[in-house]
Scaffold this motif. Structure first.
Motif, PDB file in Angstrom:
ATOM      1  N   GLY A   1       0.808  -1.205   0.000  1.00 49.61           N
ATOM      2  CA  GLY A   1       0.000   0.000   0.000  1.00 49.61           C
ATOM      3  C   GLY A   1       0.844   1.259   0.000  1.00 49.61           C
ATOM      4  N   SER A   2       1.914   1.245   0.790  1.00 49.85           N
ATOM      5  CA  SER A   2       2.807   2.395   0.840  1.00 49.85           C
ATOM      6  C   SER A   2       3.435   2.664  -0.523  1.00 49.85           C
ATOM      7  CB  SER A   2       3.903   2.161   1.891  1.00 49.85           C
ATOM      8  OG  SER A   2       4.826   3.230   1.892  1.00 49.85           O
ATOM      9  N   GLU A   3       3.921   1.613  -1.176  1.00 49.91           N
ATOM     10  CA  GLU A   3       4.533   1.775  -2.492  1.00 49.91           C
ATOM     11  C   GLU A   3       3.515   2.248  -3.515  1.00 49.91           C
ATOM     12  OE1 GLU A   3       7.705   1.603  -3.537  1.00 49.91           O
ATOM     13  OE2 GLU A   3       8.219   1.435  -1.409  1.00 49.91           O
ATOM     14  N   ALA A   4       2.274   1.767  -3.392  1.00 47.58           N
ATOM     15  CA  ALA A   4       1.225   2.185  -4.325  1.00 47.58           C
ATOM     16  C   ALA A   4       0.991   3.687  -4.236  1.00 47.58           C
ATOM     17  CB  ALA A   4      -0.065   1.424  -4.030  1.00 47.58           C
ATOM     18  N   GLN A   5       0.903   4.225  -3.017  1.00 42.64           N
ATOM     19  CA  GLN A   5       0.668   5.665  -2.909  1.00 42.64           C
ATOM     20  C   GLN A   5       1.904   6.461  -3.310  1.00 42.64           C
ATOM     21  OE1 GLN A   5      -1.979   7.774   0.058  1.00 42.64           O
ATOM     22  NE2 GLN A   5       0.005   8.487   0.805  1.00 42.64           N
ATOM     23  N   LEU A   6       3.095   5.951  -2.993  1.00 46.55           N
ATOM     24  CA  LEU A   6       4.311   6.637  -3.441  1.00 46.55           C
ATOM     25  C   LEU A   6       4.326   6.767  -4.960  1.00 46.55           C
ATOM     26  CD1 LEU A   6       6.985   5.043  -1.077  1.00 46.55           C
ATOM     27  CD2 LEU A   6       6.356   7.460  -1.167  1.00 46.55           C
ATOM     28  N   ASN A   7       3.939   5.709  -5.647  1.00 45.85           N
ATOM     29  CA  ASN A   7       3.893   5.755  -7.113  1.00 45.85           C
ATOM     30  C   ASN A   7       2.777   6.657  -7.611  1.00 45.85           C
ATOM     31  OD1 ASN A   7       6.093   4.060  -7.405  1.00 45.85           O
ATOM     32  ND2 ASN A   7       4.871   2.208  -7.591  1.00 45.85           N
ATOM     33  N   LEU A   8       1.676   6.705  -6.869  1.00 44.71           N
ATOM     34  CA  LEU A   8       0.586   7.602  -7.239  1.00 44.71           C
ATOM     35  C   LEU A   8       1.022   9.058  -7.099  1.00 44.71           C
ATOM     36  CD1 LEU A   8      -2.375   7.555  -8.154  1.00 44.71           C
ATOM     37  CD2 LEU A   8      -3.048   7.522  -5.739  1.00 44.71           C
ATOM     38  N   ILE A   9       1.785   9.357  -6.054  1.00 47.11           N
ATOM     39  CA  ILE A   9       2.329  10.711  -5.876  1.00 47.11           C
ATOM     40  C   ILE A   9       3.276  11.047  -7.018  1.00 47.11           C
ATOM     41  CG2 ILE A   9       3.847  12.128  -4.427  1.00 47.11           C
ATOM     42  CD1 ILE A   9       2.675  10.585  -1.995  1.00 47.11           C
ATOM     43  N   ALA A  10       4.123  10.086  -7.392  1.00 41.88           N
ATOM     44  CA  ALA A  10       5.065  10.305  -8.493  1.00 41.88           C
ATOM     45  C   ALA A  10       4.325  10.532  -9.806  1.00 41.88           C
ATOM     46  CB  ALA A  10       6.010   9.109  -8.615  1.00 41.88           C
ATOM     47  N   ALA A  11       3.272   9.752 -10.038  1.00 43.50           N
ATOM     48  CA  ALA A  11       2.492   9.907 -11.268  1.00 43.50           C
ATOM     49  C   ALA A  11       1.782  11.252 -11.301  1.00 43.50           C
ATOM     50  CB  ALA A  11       1.482   8.767 -11.393  1.00 43.50           C
ATOM     51  N   ALA A  12       1.205  11.644 -10.172  1.00 43.20           N
ATOM     52  CA  ALA A  12       0.526  12.945 -10.098  1.00 43.20           C
ATOM     53  C   ALA A  12       1.510  14.082 -10.336  1.00 43.20           C
ATOM     54  CB  ALA A  12      -0.154  13.099  -8.741  1.00 43.20           C
ATOM     55  N   SER A  13       2.731  13.929  -9.830  1.00 44.20           N
ATOM     56  CA  SER A  13       3.756  14.956 -10.029  1.00 44.20           C
ATOM     57  C   SER A  13       4.150  15.062 -11.497  1.00 44.20           C
ATOM     58  CB  SER A  13       4.988  14.629  -9.174  1.00 44.20           C
ATOM     59  OG  SER A  13       4.667  14.632  -7.793  1.00 44.20           O
ATOM     60  N   SER A  14       4.127  13.930 -12.194  1.00 42.97           N
ATOM     61  CA  SER A  14       4.515  13.912 -13.607  1.00 42.97           C
ATOM     62  C   SER A  14       3.378  14.337 -14.530  1.00 42.97           C
ATOM     63  CB  SER A  14       4.981  12.501 -13.999  1.00 42.97           C
ATOM     64  OG  SER A  14       6.108  12.112 -13.248  1.00 42.97           O
ATOM     65  N   SER A  15       2.146  14.193 -14.066  1.00 41.20           N
ATOM     66  CA  SER A  15       0.987  14.498 -14.896  1.00 41.20           C
ATOM     67  C   SER A  15       0.907  15.985 -15.222  1.00 41.20           C
ATOM     68  CB  SER A  15      -0.285  14.046 -14.176  1.00 41.20           C
ATOM     69  OG  SER A  15      -1.438  14.564 -14.805  1.00 41.20           O
ATOM     70  N   ARG A  16       0.545  16.284 -16.438  1.00 38.23           N
ATOM     71  CA  ARG A  16       0.404  17.675 -16.875  1.00 38.23           C
ATOM     72  C   ARG A  16      -0.894  18.306 -16.372  1.00 38.23           C
ATOM     73  NH1 ARG A  16       1.976  15.032 -21.583  1.00 38.23           N
ATOM     74  NH2 ARG A  16      -0.192  15.103 -22.331  1.00 38.23           N
ATOM     75  N   VAL A  17      -1.838  17.470 -15.901  1.00 36.45           N
ATOM     76  CA  VAL A  17      -3.155  17.992 -15.538  1.00 36.45           C
ATOM     77  C   VAL A  17      -3.458  17.884 -14.044  1.00 36.45           C
ATOM     78  CG1 VAL A  17      -4.120  17.524 -17.815  1.00 36.45           C
ATOM     79  CG2 VAL A  17      -4.287  15.774 -16.038  1.00 36.45           C
ATOM     80  N   THR A  18      -2.748  17.015 -13.333  1.00 35.91           N
ATOM     81  CA  THR A  18      -3.036  16.806 -11.905  1.00 35.91           C
ATOM     82  C   THR A  18      -2.294  17.829 -11.069  1.00 35.91           C
ATOM     83  OG1 THR A  18      -3.235  14.432 -12.373  1.00 35.91           O
ATOM     84  CG2 THR A  18      -3.102  15.093 -10.060  1.00 35.91           C
ATOM     85  N   ARG A  19      -3.010  18.500 -10.160  1.00 36.10           N
ATOM     86  CA  ARG A  19      -2.372  19.571  -9.394  1.00 36.10           C
ATOM     87  C   ARG A  19      -2.420  19.386  -7.880  1.00 36.10           C
ATOM     88  NH1 ARG A  19      -6.055  23.762  -7.675  1.00 36.10           N
ATOM     89  NH2 ARG A  19      -8.190  23.222  -8.285  1.00 36.10           N
ATOM     90  N   ARG A  20      -3.293  18.492  -7.372  1.00 35.80           N
ATOM     91  CA  ARG A  20      -3.364  18.379  -5.919  1.00 35.80           C
ATOM     92  C   ARG A  20      -3.818  16.979  -5.495  1.00 35.80           C
ATOM     93  NH1 ARG A  20      -8.589  22.344  -4.612  1.00 35.80           N
ATOM     94  NH2 ARG A  20     -10.112  21.122  -5.796  1.00 35.80           N
ATOM     95  N   ILE A  21      -3.538  16.666  -4.225  1.00 33.57           N
ATOM     96  CA  ILE A  21      -3.830  15.335  -3.702  1.00 33.57           C
ATOM     97  C   ILE A  21      -4.112  15.408  -2.206  1.00 33.57           C
ATOM     98  CG2 ILE A  21      -1.356  14.889  -3.352  1.00 33.57           C
ATOM     99  CD1 ILE A  21      -1.909  11.920  -3.890  1.00 33.57           C
ATOM    100  N   ILE A  22      -5.054  14.611  -1.757  1.00 28.28           N
ATOM    101  CA  ILE A  22      -5.250  14.362  -0.333  1.00 28.28           C
ATOM    102  C   ILE A  22      -4.736  12.949  -0.084  1.00 28.28           C
ATOM    103  CG2 ILE A  22      -6.901  14.107   1.558  1.00 28.28           C
ATOM    104  CD1 ILE A  22      -8.689  16.129   0.148  1.00 28.28           C
ATOM    105  N   PRO A  23      -3.603  12.803   0.598  1.00 22.71           N
ATOM    106  CA  PRO A  23      -3.036  11.470   0.789  1.00 22.71           C
ATOM    107  C   PRO A  23      -3.766  10.695   1.874  1.00 22.71           C
ATOM    108  CG  PRO A  23      -1.722  13.053   1.970  1.00 22.71           C
ATOM    109  CD  PRO A  23      -2.792  13.845   1.240  1.00 22.71           C
ATOM    110  N   SER A  24      -3.539   9.420   1.906  1.00 19.12           N
ATOM    111  CA  SER A  24      -4.095   8.573   2.951  1.00 19.12           C
ATOM    112  C   SER A  24      -3.212   8.690   4.190  1.00 19.12           C
ATOM    113  CB  SER A  24      -4.148   7.117   2.479  1.00 19.12           C
ATOM    114  OG  SER A  24      -4.749   6.299   3.445  1.00 19.12           O
ATOM    115  N   GLU A  25      -3.605   9.615   5.082  1.00 18.04           N
ATOM    116  CA  GLU A  25      -2.846   9.816   6.321  1.00 18.04           C
ATOM    117  C   GLU A  25      -3.815  10.092   7.464  1.00 18.04           C
ATOM    118  OE1 GLU A  25       0.200  12.959   8.140  1.00 18.04           O
ATOM    119  OE2 GLU A  25       0.818  12.290   6.162  1.00 18.04           O
ATOM    120  N   PHE A  26      -4.807   9.226   7.594  1.00 17.08           N
ATOM    121  CA  PHE A  26      -5.911   9.491   8.505  1.00 17.08           C
ATOM    122  C   PHE A  26      -5.675   8.786   9.836  1.00 17.08           C
ATOM    123  CE2 PHE A  26      -7.530   9.189   4.059  1.00 17.08           C
ATOM    124  CZ  PHE A  26      -7.606  10.551   3.826  1.00 17.08           C
TER     125      PHE A  26
END
Length: 315
Positions: A82-107
């Motif tokens: 799960g940790s690696e999945a979100q790390l990769n999701l953060i990396a993908a969002a950072s690389s995306s030309r259209v994605t600008r923000r994220i609420i991570p799973s830190e509840f």
């Protein structure tokens, strides 16, 4: 309108977020991200996008192809996968030309990314917090303490899996670490989901941290309210600090897929966090109060009342 993707949106907290989006955020476009399409044919809350969390490049393409502006992650960070999945999701969002923000799973409780001993002591929260800090994404990390839903099961509306901790109102028993006077924070999952939906409509940049508190409560206070509902005393066992230090604790329950021997040290760690005061969140909700002055979060006592008042099983 915001195009939003909920990672892990077919169950648990993710499903609750998607439900609240349908009820209170229908002006937004919502997708659900997941490794496998839901097996249940009635899942029609939002279009499902099957993703490979191990492939950053393909994740980036999916975000761009569907114009995903905002990601809400409810991925379980307790596991390495799960940790690696979100790390990769953060990396993908950072690389995306259209994605600008994220609420991570830190509840959970407040995570200090600069302190390797911060938080529950397991899982990938610190690594993910550090990755977010290095990114150019807008984000807010939301702490809620623990979910109060569990004390209302099976009678409260929730999508969370059962987790029976500290008290069993139906059986009239409680197991309490320490003195029982130590306070900690709990929040209802539905309230968290509603706040997340409301954040989508905020025009200004989100604060990097938010704390939600349905209740700051002690176990003695919780037991007292349960006894008031039951109309009778509960049978209470207190585990002293010395017992916890030996790695022992009184369990009322453990998950079916985890043995008692595996679960006990994890639960001991949770108890020790509460006794150390690490699960009592700071009072910094002024920003939320200013944005949503009519917002009323559900207290732990209200959870107990909704779930147990008037039920014969609780007498």
């Amino acid at each position: 309108m915001v195009v939003v993707a909920v990672a892990g949106g077919t169950g648990g907290l993710g499903k609750t977020v998607v439900e609240q989006l349908r009820l209170h955020g229908s002006h937004h476009k919502c997708y659900v991200l997941g490794r496998k399409a839901p097996q249940h044919p009635t899942f029609d809350l939002a279009p499902f996008l099957e993703v490979d969390y191990g492939e950053v490049e393909s994740l980036t393409k999916i975000l761009e192809d569907h114009d995903i502006d905002t990601i809400i992650s409810t991925i379980n960070l307790e596991t390495n996968a799960g940790s690696e999945a979100q790390l990769n999701l953060i990396a993908a969002a950072s690389s995306s030309r259209v994605t600008r923000r994220i609420i991570p799973s830190e509840f959970v409780s407040v995570i200090d990314e600069d302190n390797s001993n911060s938080g529950p002591g397991i899982g990938g929260w610190i690594a993910n917090a550090r990755a977010l800090k290095k990114s150019q994404l807008e984000y807010t990390r939301i702490s809620i303490g623990f979910f109060s839903d569990y004390w209302g099961l099976p009678h409260i509306k929730t999508n969370l899996r059962p987790f029976h901790w500290f008290l069993d109102i139906d059986k009239g028993v409680a197991a309490i670490p320490g003195t029982g006077d130590e306070k900690f924070t709990v929040t209802y999952s539905k309230d968290l989901a509603l706040i997340i939906v409301k954040l989508l409509d905020i025009g200004e940049r989100w604060p990097e941290r938010l704390c939600l508190s349905g209740s700051d409560i002690s176990l003695n206070e919780l037991v007292a309210h349960a006894e008031k509902i039951r109309g009778s005393k509960m049978s209470v066992v207190y585990d002293p600090v010395e017992k916890l230090d030996r790695g022992d604790v009184t369990l009322l329950w453990h998950p079916e897929d985890v043995s008692e021997d595996q679960f006990k040290p994890l639960f001991v760690g949770l108890c020790q966090l509460i006794l150390a005061g690490d699960c009592l969140l700071p009072k910094d909700s002024d920003w939320l109060a200013a944005k949503f002055p009519d917002l009323q979060l559900t207290t732990a006592e209200e959870i107990l009342d909704r779930a147990w008042k008037g039920r014969e099983s609780a007498i």
